[in-house]
Design an enzyme around this catalytic site. Structure first.
Site, short mmCIF file in Angstrom:
data_model
loop_
_atom_site.label_atom_id
_atom_site.label_comp_id
_atom_site.label_asym_id
_atom_site.label_seq_id
_atom_site.Cartn_x
_atom_site.Cartn_y
_atom_site.Cartn_z
N CYS A 69 0.83 -1.21 0.00
CA CYS A 69 0.00 0.00 0.00
C CYS A 69 0.87 1.26 0.00
O CYS A 69 1.99 1.25 0.53
CB CYS A 69 -0.92 0.00 1.22
SG CYS A 69 -2.39 -1.05 1.04
N ASN A 116 0.13 -14.25 -9.76
CA ASN A 116 -0.47 -15.28 -8.93
C ASN A 116 -1.59 -14.60 -8.13
O ASN A 116 -1.32 -13.71 -7.34
CB ASN A 116 0.55 -15.90 -7.97
CG ASN A 116 1.61 -16.69 -8.69
OD1 ASN A 116 1.33 -17.37 -9.67
ND2 ASN A 116 2.84 -16.60 -8.22
N SER A 121 1.65 -14.33 -1.57
CA SER A 121 2.08 -14.00 -0.21
C SER A 121 1.51 -12.69 0.31
O SER A 121 1.64 -12.39 1.49
CB SER A 121 3.61 -13.96 -0.13
OG SER A 121 4.12 -12.96 -1.01
N HIS A 157 -2.68 -7.73 -1.49
CA HIS A 157 -2.77 -6.54 -2.33
C HIS A 157 -2.55 -6.96 -3.78
O HIS A 157 -1.53 -7.55 -4.11
CB HIS A 157 -1.71 -5.52 -1.91
CG HIS A 157 -1.91 -4.16 -2.52
ND1 HIS A 157 -2.12 -3.02 -1.76
CD2 HIS A 157 -1.92 -3.74 -3.80
CE1 HIS A 157 -2.25 -1.98 -2.55
NE2 HIS A 157 -2.13 -2.40 -3.81
#
Length: 352
Positions: free
Chosen positions: A57, A157, A165, A168
């Site tokens: 972010c 992915n 992982s 976001h």
């Protein structure tokens, strides 16, 4: 042409992947009604537009202590924990042709698609996806400027089921000094076809698919979205450029608009399948760089989603698949029919 009493919809058979030379076993008789089980809509956990704990972010600190800028569009940076490293020394091992290894050098980039923590590609506007396409093109051009780089892999992915992982929405680009296995297979298959027939393998395949209309999901002015005849994953798809283009570097503005449109329409269909944020691994295959001309290469993008019957039931590659070759039950034609019938209005936007 089907022969004798053989029927692709009824009888077990193997299909050739013309891009790799591999085979897949199809067993349609095992599940003539693949939707017999109960299917329930699964509500994905709603994420906030901004998460102060997220390392992607805007303005947040990443795992290595770097601080993200207050970015407004896409944000690109070199992965803090890259699988490939720029300063890997040349070298390797070869012990009697039995123990063989080669050093791998590369650059791994991360692309945060949007400052919004809660917006996946199907929930972004087409104009916003177009900006991501622009980033893909510019990153490809920049990475290809390194003369030692031979392959550039753009991919995403999506979803923790695919090992993502960070929630976001983001993608990656790995650029390296060698040609990976799957790309080497596709290079050889396309080159062989081009040398024999003087035409693009995927161009010829696309013409046949457009004629038969059995596996085409939709098309726009510049791209066709279809379930490949040899699909392995239940709702696997490909986006293929109508124009024979070797890489994203050569897409025009109109083609980039059309690619954004195709990605939006396909991924919305995916989410609508089980009314969930549909997981997948997706990536572009395109010509090697800094290795001369590759006129036989034809740009395309693979989507490999694992879900099979519901938002929580996935296809596993185990047993026979691991030891022999991939196998599927529902046919590519059935998958295309299901995807064609889905709405292009995202389920979360209905009634909004």
């Amino acid at each position: 042409m089907e022969t004798n009493n053989f029927d692709l919809k009824e009888h077990p058979h193997s299909r050739l992947n013309i891009l790799t030379g591999d085979w897949i076993l199809v067993s349609p008789h095992r599940t003539k009604r693949p939707w017999q089980g109960k299917v329930e809509a699964t509500q994905a956990n709603d994420r906030p537009a901004y998460d102060p704990q997220c390392y992607l972010c805007p303005t947040n600190k990443r795992a290595d202590g770097s601080e993200n800028p207050d970015y407004k569009g896409s944000f690109v940076f070199t992965n803090d924990y890259s699988s490939l490293l720029l300063n890997t020394p040349d070298g390797g091992l070869n012990d009697d042709e039995l123990l063989v290894a080669n050093s791998q050098k590369g650059i791994c980039r991360v692309i945060s698609f949007s400052p919004r923590h809660d917006l996946t590609l199907p929930q972004m506007e087409t104009t916003e996806i177009r900006k991501v396409v622009d980033v893909w093109q510019s990153e490809f051009e920049n990475l290809a400027s390194y003369p030692w780089i031979k392959h550039i892999q753009i991919f995403e992915n999506k979803g923790d089921i695919m090992g993502c992982s960070n929630p976001h929405p983001h993608g990656q680009i790995w650029a390296q000094n060698s040609i990976p296995v799957e790309v080497a297979k596709e290079t050889q298959q396309q080159k062989s076809h081009f040398e024999q027939k003087g035409s693009s393998l995927l161009g010829d395949y696309l013409a046949l698919e457009l004629k038969r209309q059995e596996r085409v999901i939709f098309q726009n002015d510049h791209f066709v979205v279809l379930v490949p005849f040899w699909a392995v994953w239940p709702y696997e798809t490909m986006i293929i450029s109508k124009r024979h283009v070797t890489s994203i570097l050569y897409f025009t503005d109109e083609e980039k608009d059309a690619l954004a449109d195709a990605i939006k329409r396909l991924t919305v269909r995916y989410d609508n399948m089980f009314e969930t944020s549909f997981p997948y691994s997706a990536g572009m295959h395109q010509s090697p760089v800094n290795m001369g001309e590759h006129p036989y290469w034809h740009w395309h993008m693979h989507f490999y989603p694992p879900l099979l019957r519901s938002a929580t039931v996935k296809k596993f590659m185990v047993g026979y698949e691991m030891l022999a070759n991939p196998q599927r039950d529902i046919t590519a034609e059935y998958a295309a029919e299901k995807l064609r019938a889905l709405s292009e209005i995202h389920y979360k936007a209905k009634g909004a």
